[in-house]
Design an enzyme around this catalytic site. Structure first.
Site, PDB file in Angstrom:
ATOM      1  N   HIS A  73      45.733  36.281  51.461  1.00 58.15           N
ATOM      2  CA  HIS A  73      44.826  37.422  51.366  1.00 58.15           C
ATOM      3  C   HIS A  73      44.350  37.863  52.751  1.00 58.15           C
ATOM      4  O   HIS A  73      44.115  39.045  52.972  1.00 58.15           O
ATOM      5  CB  HIS A  73      43.642  37.131  50.441  1.00 58.15           C
ATOM      6  CG  HIS A  73      42.730  36.042  50.909  1.00 58.15           C
ATOM      7  ND1 HIS A  73      43.065  34.711  50.863  1.00 58.15           N
ATOM      8  CD2 HIS A  73      41.490  36.106  51.435  1.00 58.15           C
ATOM      9  CE1 HIS A  73      42.064  33.996  51.329  1.00 58.15           C
ATOM     10  NE2 HIS A  73      41.094  34.819  51.685  1.00 58.15           N
ATOM     11  N   CYS A 156      41.923  59.819  27.301  1.00 57.31           N
ATOM     12  CA  CYS A 156      41.053  59.557  26.154  1.00 57.31           C
ATOM     13  C   CYS A 156      40.746  60.818  25.358  1.00 57.31           C
ATOM     14  O   CYS A 156      40.074  60.746  24.335  1.00 57.31           O
ATOM     15  CB  CYS A 156      39.758  58.910  26.625  1.00 57.31           C
ATOM     16  SG  CYS A 156      38.778  59.983  27.709  1.00 57.31           S
TER      17      CYS A 156
END
Length: 183
Positions: A73, A156
């Protein structure tokens, strides 16, 4: 721009499919892309698709022994000229705004010393929620760059602000932040 690279964090949301077109658009502009795919993002697009388009490994797991043996990371956060989060979900925005790091994407965002660009994407009611707006204000104050969200029809069935910016718009913003002229 052939020597420029972005780290693209693909968050979980229906707009994740646009991240694949973003990788293609950046490739056309000779901007290399390395990807982190969140667990939620992998519900919408596959690591194989992102790897095929980017020509690079796609990272998914903070605790991968091979990657983390070399503090993956940290390396990921510093190997790019710009970190881009698209789609930037309410969850990723909240983690970044509040310094939370419990997965590869959020840990990398906290470890980076590079500029960050977010492309928010969520339902209009989520976008307008006071908590999300508070987090956006914190990120604005922290100097995090933002493109969108756009207004329009959503998956949606609702209409309003919350649509992720189009891949070409995001690529233009990336090019500007990388100093590419004419974008």
């Amino acid at each position: 721009m052939a020597d420029k690279r972005i780290l693209l964090i693909i968050g979980g949301g229906i707009a994740a499919y646009k991240s694949l077109e973003l990788i293609r658009e950046l490739s056309r502009r000779s901007i290399a892309t390395r990807c982190i795919l969140t667990a939620a993002g992998s519900e919408f697009v596959t690591a194989m698709s992102a790897a095929a388009l980017s020509g690079d490994t796609v990272y998914t797991d903070l605790f991968s022994l091979t990657d983390e043996a070399e503090m993956g990371h940290i390396e990921l956060s510093r190997s790019a000229d710009l970190v881009v989060v698209a789609p930037a979900t309410a969850d990723l925005i909240g983690k970044l705004a509040n310094g939370l790091a419990n997965d590869l994407a959020s840990t990398t965002l906290l470890a980076t010393d590079k500029p960050v660009l977010i492309a928010p994407a969520m339902n209009v009611r989520m976008w307008e929620h006071t908590a999300v707006q508070r987090n956006i204000a914190l990120l604005d104050a922290d100097g995090v760059h933002r493109i969108g969200p756009n207004e329009g029809d959503m998956a949606c069935g609702e209409y309003g602000p919350g649509r992720m910016a189009e891949p070409a718009e995001i690529a233009d913003a990336i090019a500007r932040l990388l100093g590419q002229t004419g974008a």
